[in-house]
Design a protein around this motif. Structure first.
Motif, mmCIF file in Angstrom:
data_model
loop_
_atom_site.group_PDB
_atom_site.id
_atom_site.type_symbol
_atom_site.label_atom_id
_atom_site.label_comp_id
_atom_site.label_asym_id
_atom_site.label_seq_id
_atom_site.Cartn_x
_atom_site.Cartn_y
_atom_site.Cartn_z
ATOM 1 N N VAL A 199 -11.132 -1.646 3.021
ATOM 2 C CA VAL A 199 -10.598 -1.070 1.989
ATOM 3 C C VAL A 199 -9.569 -0.286 2.174
ATOM 4 C CG1 VAL A 199 -11.000 0.428 0.165
ATOM 5 C CG2 VAL A 199 -12.809 -1.167 0.515
ATOM 6 N N VAL A 200 -8.358 -0.393 1.673
ATOM 7 C CA VAL A 200 -7.114 0.414 1.929
ATOM 8 C C VAL A 200 -6.701 1.137 0.581
ATOM 9 C CG1 VAL A 200 -4.742 0.461 2.748
ATOM 10 C CG2 VAL A 200 -6.292 -1.083 4.024
ATOM 11 N N VAL A 201 -6.489 2.185 0.769
ATOM 12 C CA VAL A 201 -5.864 3.031 -0.439
ATOM 13 C C VAL A 201 -4.693 3.874 0.149
ATOM 14 C CG1 VAL A 201 -6.001 4.533 -2.483
ATOM 15 C CG2 VAL A 201 -8.022 2.999 -1.700
ATOM 16 N N ASP A 202 -3.642 3.460 -0.021
ATOM 17 C CA ASP A 202 -2.426 4.338 0.472
ATOM 18 C C ASP A 202 -1.016 4.220 -0.293
ATOM 19 O OD1 ASP A 202 -1.420 1.894 1.380
ATOM 20 O OD2 ASP A 202 -1.437 2.176 3.472
ATOM 21 N N ALA A 203 -0.236 5.116 0.076
ATOM 22 C CA ALA A 203 1.156 5.327 -0.441
ATOM 23 C C ALA A 203 1.976 4.645 0.438
ATOM 24 C CB ALA A 203 1.557 6.622 -0.918
ATOM 25 N N ARG A 204 2.846 3.763 0.039
ATOM 26 C CA ARG A 204 4.059 3.099 0.947
ATOM 27 C C ARG A 204 5.032 3.225 0.332
ATOM 28 N NH1 ARG A 204 0.664 -2.370 2.045
ATOM 29 N NH2 ARG A 204 -1.233 -1.882 2.516
ATOM 30 N N ALA A 205 6.112 2.965 0.572
ATOM 31 C CA ALA A 205 7.599 2.840 0.247
ATOM 32 C C ALA A 205 7.751 2.197 -0.986
ATOM 33 C CB ALA A 205 8.888 2.277 1.466
ATOM 34 N N ASP A 206 7.223 1.141 -1.208
ATOM 35 C CA ASP A 206 7.143 0.390 -2.447
ATOM 36 C C ASP A 206 6.086 0.419 -3.473
ATOM 37 O OD1 ASP A 206 5.119 -0.772 -0.969
ATOM 38 O OD2 ASP A 206 5.296 -2.739 -1.681
ATOM 39 N N GLY A 207 5.239 1.543 -3.303
ATOM 40 C CA GLY A 207 4.233 2.131 -4.291
ATOM 41 C C GLY A 207 2.990 2.361 -3.585
ATOM 42 N N ILE A 208 1.955 2.587 -4.630
ATOM 43 C CA ILE A 208 0.656 2.485 -3.977
ATOM 44 C C ILE A 208 -0.056 1.368 -4.027
ATOM 45 C CG2 ILE A 208 -1.627 3.760 -4.887
ATOM 46 C CD1 ILE A 208 -0.135 6.102 -5.898
ATOM 47 N N HIS A 209 -0.763 0.997 -2.988
ATOM 48 C CA HIS A 209 -1.557 0.033 -2.750
ATOM 49 C C HIS A 209 -2.908 0.209 -2.568
ATOM 50 C CE1 HIS A 209 1.801 -2.861 -1.810
ATOM 51 N NE2 HIS A 209 2.566 -1.800 -1.391
ATOM 52 N N ILE A 210 -3.688 -0.556 -3.489
ATOM 53 C CA ILE A 210 -5.108 -0.622 -3.235
ATOM 54 C C ILE A 210 -5.956 -1.837 -3.018
ATOM 55 C CG2 ILE A 210 -7.314 -0.154 -4.730
ATOM 56 C CD1 ILE A 210 -5.398 1.543 -6.509
ATOM 57 N N THR A 211 -6.307 -2.042 -2.030
ATOM 58 C CA THR A 211 -6.597 -3.340 -1.253
ATOM 59 C C THR A 211 -8.198 -3.408 -0.973
ATOM 60 O OG1 THR A 211 -4.232 -3.725 -0.571
ATOM 61 C CG2 THR A 211 -6.028 -5.305 0.340
ATOM 62 N N ALA A 212 -8.571 -4.457 -1.504
ATOM 63 C CA ALA A 212 -10.030 -4.872 -0.768
ATOM 64 C C ALA A 212 -10.128 -6.196 -0.609
ATOM 65 C CB ALA A 212 -11.343 -4.415 -2.081
ATOM 66 N N ARG A 213 -9.425 -6.983 0.468
ATOM 67 C CA ARG A 213 -9.536 -8.207 0.623
ATOM 68 C C ARG A 213 -10.363 -8.562 1.913
ATOM 69 N NH1 ARG A 213 -6.220 -11.484 -1.903
ATOM 70 N NH2 ARG A 213 -6.490 -13.062 -0.118
#
Length: 247
Positions: free
Chosen positions: A76-90
C-alpha cells in the motif's frame, strides 16, 4: 451425536478462518490544496469515496490476505507526488490473486478532483463529489450518488448505478458498460441536458421522453432539454439502459 458433530464442524471452520485470515490497516490524513489531482489504483478492492465539508484528505486502507506473510504481496502506498496524490493497493508483479483484497475508504472535499480511479475487480462507490471523477472498473459494480461536474464511469463486466446526479453547466456525465445494466435515476427531470443512450444488445427504458430508434440493430435514444448542456452519454455493448425520475 448429530449435534456434537455439527458443533465440532462449526468450531473447526471458525478456527480455520481465524488462522487463515490476516488483516492490517494503513491510515493517513493529508493536506489537500484545491484542484490537486488524486489517483487511486487497486487490483482487487472495495473502494468508497465520499465528498464532504472538509479541506483535507483522509485515507484508510485495510489489506486482507489468507496469511500474514501474504500481505507483503499487496503493498500500500499513500503519498504526494509532483502530479498529485497517489493511493495504491496493487498486487506485486501485476498479479490478480483473488485471496488478496483491500478495502479503501477515502474522505475528501466535495470539490476534490479524482483524476483517475482504476480498479481491476471489486466495487466502487462515489458520493457527493461535485467537481470531477473518472472511474474505471474492469469487473464489478460502480455506484455513484449525488455526483456532479465532470463525471466518467466505465465498467467492463459489471454494472453502473447513478442516483441523484447533479447536472451542472459545463459538466458532463459519461457512462459506459461493456456487459451489464446501466441505470440512472434523477431526483427530478433536468432543466437542461442533452441525453444520449445507445445499447448494441439490450433495451432502453426512460421516464424522460426520448426519440428512439430501435427497430433494427442497435437501440438509440436521444433528447434535448432546455439549453442541451450538459451532456449525459450512456453506452452499453450488452445490457439494458434505464433512466428514471423520482418526481
Amino acid at each position: 451425536m448429530r449435534l456434537t458433530a455439527a458443533a465440532a464442524l462449526v468450531a473447526g471452520a471458525v478456527v480455520s478462518l481465524a488462522a487463515a485470515d490476516a488483516t492490517d490497516r494503513v491510515s493517513r490524513v493529508m493536506p489537500l490544496a484545491a484542484g490537486t489531482p488524486i489517483h487511486v489504483d487497486a487490483t482487487i478492492a472495495d473502494v468508497t469515496i465520499a465528498g464532504g465539508a472538509r479541506s483535507d484528505l483522509q485515507v484508510d486502507v485495510e489489506r486482507r490476505a489468507p496469511a500474514r506473510d501474504a500481505l507483503a504481496r499487496l503493498p500500500v502506498v499513500v503519498d504526494a507526488r509532483a502530479d498529485g496524490i497517489h493511493i495504491t493497493a496493487r498486487q506485486a508483479g501485476d498479479a490478480r490473486d483473488a485471496a488478496l483484497k483491500s478495502v479503501i475508504v477515502i474522505g475528501a472535499p466535495a470539490d476534490a478532483v479524482f483524476e483517475t480511479v482504476r480498479v481491476f475487480e471489486g466495487r466502487v462507490r462515489v458520493q457527493n463529489l461535485n467537481r470531477a471523477c473518472d472511474v474505471a472498473l474492469e469487473r464489478g459494480a460502480i455506484e455513484a450518488v449525488g455526483v456532479g461536474g465532470r463525471v466518467r464511469l466505465d465498467a467492463g463486466l459489471g454494472s453502473i448505478d447513478v442516483k441523484s446526479a447533479e447536472l451542472t453547466p459545463g459538466g458532463m456525465l459519461r457512462l459506459r458498460v461493456f456487459n451489464g445494466p446501466l441505470r440512472v435515476r434523477f431526483a427530478r427531470t433536468p432543466a437542461n441536458a442533452r441525453i444520449l443512450a445507445l445499447t448494441f444488445n439490450g433495451a432502453i427504458t426512460s421516464d424522460i421522453p426520448l426519440t428512439l430508434r430501435d427497430r433494427f440493430g442497435p437501440r438509440f435514444g436521444e433528447s434535448t432539454i432546455g439549453t442541451g448542456d450538459p451532456v449525459v452519454s450512456m453506452d452499453v455493448v450488452k445490457g439494458d439502459i434505464t433512466v428514471a425520475v423520482d418526481r
